[in-house]
Scaffold this motif. Structure first.
Motif, short mmCIF file in Angstrom:
data_model
loop_
_atom_site.label_atom_id
_atom_site.label_comp_id
_atom_site.label_asym_id
_atom_site.label_seq_id
_atom_site.Cartn_x
_atom_site.Cartn_y
_atom_site.Cartn_z
N UNK A 7 0.75 -1.32 -0.02
CA UNK A 7 -0.08 -0.12 -0.02
C UNK A 7 0.88 1.14 0.15
N UNK A 8 2.02 1.26 0.80
CA UNK A 8 2.95 2.37 0.82
C UNK A 8 3.59 2.71 -0.54
N UNK A 9 4.05 1.74 -1.19
CA UNK A 9 4.46 1.91 -2.35
C UNK A 9 3.50 2.25 -3.55
N UNK A 10 2.35 1.71 -3.49
CA UNK A 10 1.35 2.07 -4.53
C UNK A 10 0.96 3.58 -4.17
N UNK A 11 0.91 4.19 -2.96
CA UNK A 11 0.71 5.51 -2.60
C UNK A 11 1.70 6.32 -3.06
N UNK A 12 3.03 5.91 -2.85
CA UNK A 12 4.23 6.73 -3.21
C UNK A 12 4.05 6.82 -4.72
N UNK A 13 3.87 5.72 -5.37
CA UNK A 13 3.84 5.66 -7.07
C UNK A 13 2.75 6.86 -7.55
N UNK A 14 1.53 6.62 -6.83
CA UNK A 14 0.54 7.72 -7.22
C UNK A 14 0.94 8.95 -6.97
N UNK A 15 1.61 9.46 -5.80
CA UNK A 15 1.93 10.82 -5.60
C UNK A 15 3.35 11.17 -6.55
N UNK A 47 4.24 9.85 5.16
CA UNK A 47 5.15 9.54 6.59
C UNK A 47 4.03 9.71 7.58
N UNK A 48 3.22 10.43 7.80
CA UNK A 48 2.19 10.48 8.70
C UNK A 48 1.26 9.44 8.81
N UNK A 49 0.71 9.03 7.49
CA UNK A 49 -0.19 7.78 7.40
C UNK A 49 0.68 6.49 7.68
N UNK A 50 2.01 6.52 7.58
CA UNK A 50 2.81 5.33 7.91
C UNK A 50 2.97 5.14 9.21
N UNK A 51 3.00 6.22 10.14
CA UNK A 51 2.82 6.09 11.77
C UNK A 51 1.71 5.46 12.13
N UNK A 52 0.67 5.89 11.54
CA UNK A 52 -0.75 5.35 11.88
C UNK A 52 -1.00 4.15 11.46
N UNK A 55 -1.45 3.82 4.98
CA UNK A 55 -1.20 4.69 3.82
C UNK A 55 -2.27 4.91 2.77
N UNK A 56 -3.24 4.10 2.88
CA UNK A 56 -4.34 4.08 1.94
C UNK A 56 -5.11 5.53 2.12
N UNK A 57 -4.75 6.31 3.14
CA UNK A 57 -5.50 7.62 3.28
C UNK A 57 -4.72 8.61 2.66
N UNK A 58 -3.42 8.37 2.21
CA UNK A 58 -2.78 9.38 1.52
C UNK A 58 -3.09 9.84 0.23
N UNK A 59 -3.18 11.11 0.05
CA UNK A 59 -3.47 11.84 -1.33
C UNK A 59 -2.47 12.94 -1.47
N UNK A 60 -2.18 12.62 -2.97
CA UNK A 60 -1.04 13.77 -3.55
C UNK A 60 -1.88 15.10 -3.43
N UNK A 61 -1.39 16.04 -2.99
CA UNK A 61 -2.01 17.36 -3.11
C UNK A 61 -1.38 18.44 -3.79
N UNK A 62 -1.95 18.89 -4.57
CA UNK A 62 -1.07 20.34 -5.21
C UNK A 62 -0.98 21.27 -4.45
#
Length: 114
Positions: A7-15, A47-52, A55-62
């Protein structure tokens, strides 16, 4: 690779994908009058989502780059934009290679080779 890592790798790739799109958009519109460049930030929220362990809650934000970029060609330095594009591509390549290797290992385990 544990589910959290996948999930972390997937979210990082999305970002990174969103960052690559924004950088390409900035470069393409470099000389356009009135153009406001954009940046994409996701590392801190990842990073914050990983602490919790979410990672599925991470969204890339402009983010508003117009305030933080120097006033050069359209508010951008072409050399720095190209450097950012190269850095993003390198990070993307590393993460896809990691994911590929892990999927190869899973495939071998399913076949009973490992």
């Amino acid at each position: 690779m544990p589910d959290l890592t996948i999930a972390t790798v997937a979210r990082a790739l999305d970002g990174l994908d969103a960052r690559a799109f924004a950088t390409a958009h900035n470069i393409a519109n470099l000389g356009s009058p009135g153009f406001l460049p954009v940046r994409v930030s996701f590392e801190r929220s990842l990073q914050q989502a990983l602490m919790m362990a979410e990672p599925s809650k991470v969204r890339a934000a402009p983010i508003d780059a117009a305030r933080e970029l120097p006033a050069t060609v359209g508010g951008l330095r072409p050399d720095l934009e190209l450097s950012l594009a190269s850095d993003t591509a390198s990070r993307f390549a590393v993460l896809t290679a990691l994911a590929d290797r892990q999927f190869q290992l899973h495939s071998l385990a399913l076949k009973g080779v490992l």
